[in-house]
Write a protein that holds these residues in place. Sequence first.
Motif, PDB file in Angstrom:
ATOM      1  N   MET A   1       0.823  -1.178   0.000  1.00 48.09           N
ATOM      2  CA  MET A   1       0.000   0.000   0.000  1.00 48.09           C
ATOM      3  C   MET A   1       0.870   1.245   0.000  1.00 48.09           C
ATOM      4  O   MET A   1       1.744   1.403   0.827  1.00 48.09           O
ATOM      5  CB  MET A   1      -0.851   0.059   1.261  1.00 48.09           C
ATOM      6  CG  MET A   1      -2.007  -0.847   1.277  1.00 48.09           C
ATOM      7  SD  MET A   1      -2.870  -0.432   2.757  1.00 48.09           S
ATOM      8  CE  MET A   1      -4.481  -0.623   2.234  1.00 48.09           C
ATOM      9  N   SER A   2       0.560   2.120  -0.909  1.00 45.33           N
ATOM     10  CA  SER A   2       1.309   3.375  -0.948  1.00 45.33           C
ATOM     11  C   SER A   2       0.456   4.464  -0.310  1.00 45.33           C
ATOM     12  O   SER A   2      -0.739   4.558  -0.565  1.00 45.33           O
ATOM     13  CB  SER A   2       1.673   3.743  -2.374  1.00 45.33           C
ATOM     14  OG  SER A   2       0.521   4.111  -3.082  1.00 45.33           O
ATOM     15  N   GLN A   3       1.076   5.228   0.532  1.00 47.65           N
ATOM     16  CA  GLN A   3       0.339   6.316   1.174  1.00 47.65           C
ATOM     17  C   GLN A   3       0.481   7.581   0.344  1.00 47.65           C
ATOM     18  O   GLN A   3       1.553   7.860  -0.198  1.00 47.65           O
ATOM     19  CB  GLN A   3       0.884   6.567   2.565  1.00 47.65           C
ATOM     20  CG  GLN A   3       0.310   5.637   3.592  1.00 47.65           C
ATOM     21  CD  GLN A   3       0.550   6.205   4.969  1.00 47.65           C
ATOM     22  OE1 GLN A   3       1.610   6.724   5.236  1.00 47.65           O
ATOM     23  NE2 GLN A   3      -0.440   6.107   5.822  1.00 47.65           N
ATOM     24  N   GLN A   4      -0.624   8.313   0.308  1.00 43.74           N
ATOM     25  CA  GLN A   4      -0.640   9.564  -0.453  1.00 43.74           C
ATOM     26  C   GLN A   4      -0.077  10.683   0.423  1.00 43.74           C
ATOM     27  O   GLN A   4      -0.414  10.796   1.586  1.00 43.74           O
ATOM     28  CB  GLN A   4      -2.086   9.883  -0.861  1.00 43.74           C
ATOM     29  CG  GLN A   4      -2.229  11.161  -1.596  1.00 43.74           C
ATOM     30  CD  GLN A   4      -3.701  11.452  -1.916  1.00 43.74           C
ATOM     31  OE1 GLN A   4      -4.568  10.653  -1.635  1.00 43.74           O
ATOM     32  NE2 GLN A   4      -3.937  12.594  -2.484  1.00 43.74           N
ATOM     33  N   GLU A   5       0.790  11.485  -0.155  1.00 42.07           N
ATOM     34  CA  GLU A   5       1.321  12.630   0.562  1.00 42.07           C
ATOM     35  C   GLU A   5       0.906  13.907  -0.148  1.00 42.07           C
ATOM     36  O   GLU A   5       0.769  13.919  -1.366  1.00 42.07           O
ATOM     37  CB  GLU A   5       2.850  12.541   0.621  1.00 42.07           C
ATOM     38  CG  GLU A   5       3.329  11.422   1.497  1.00 42.07           C
ATOM     39  CD  GLU A   5       4.824  11.462   1.684  1.00 42.07           C
ATOM     40  OE1 GLU A   5       5.397  12.557   1.570  1.00 42.07           O
ATOM     41  OE2 GLU A   5       5.395  10.408   1.937  1.00 42.07           O
ATOM     42  N   SER A   8      -4.893  16.876  -2.151  1.00 42.71           N
ATOM     43  CA  SER A   8      -5.541  16.539  -3.420  1.00 42.71           C
ATOM     44  C   SER A   8      -6.074  17.823  -4.060  1.00 42.71           C
ATOM     45  O   SER A   8      -6.139  18.882  -3.428  1.00 42.71           O
ATOM     46  CB  SER A   8      -6.674  15.541  -3.188  1.00 42.71           C
ATOM     47  OG  SER A   8      -7.705  16.161  -2.445  1.00 42.71           O
TER      48      SER A   8
END
Length: 111
Positions: A1-5, A8
């Motif tokens: 899982m990649s976390q969003q930084e 948006s």
Amino acid sequence: MSQQEGLSLPETLIATLLLSVSLLGLLQYYQSLSQGFSRQWQVRQAWSEAHEQLESFAITGKAKELQQNGWRVHITDIKATERCQRVSVSVETPLRYTSQLSRWICRPDAD
């Protein structure tokens, strides 16, 4: 899982909208504050000018020249007796504020 930084696009747009609305509110507040200060200054100047006009009339018998553009002075001279007269001065500012002062001026008897 990649976390969003980061933020948006919708979050950025909402933040920009909130900043714009608050900035417009502050600018409107500043404008009304500036108009209030301008009106207060003109009110004080009108009373000061009316007093100066009465003093000038008491000494010279005529109104003094106005230095400010858009200002108007009206002097009414009513003789009550041979020695005394009632002088009324009305000063109108460019913002249409009017100050009025009256004074009795009596000349000494020439014995």
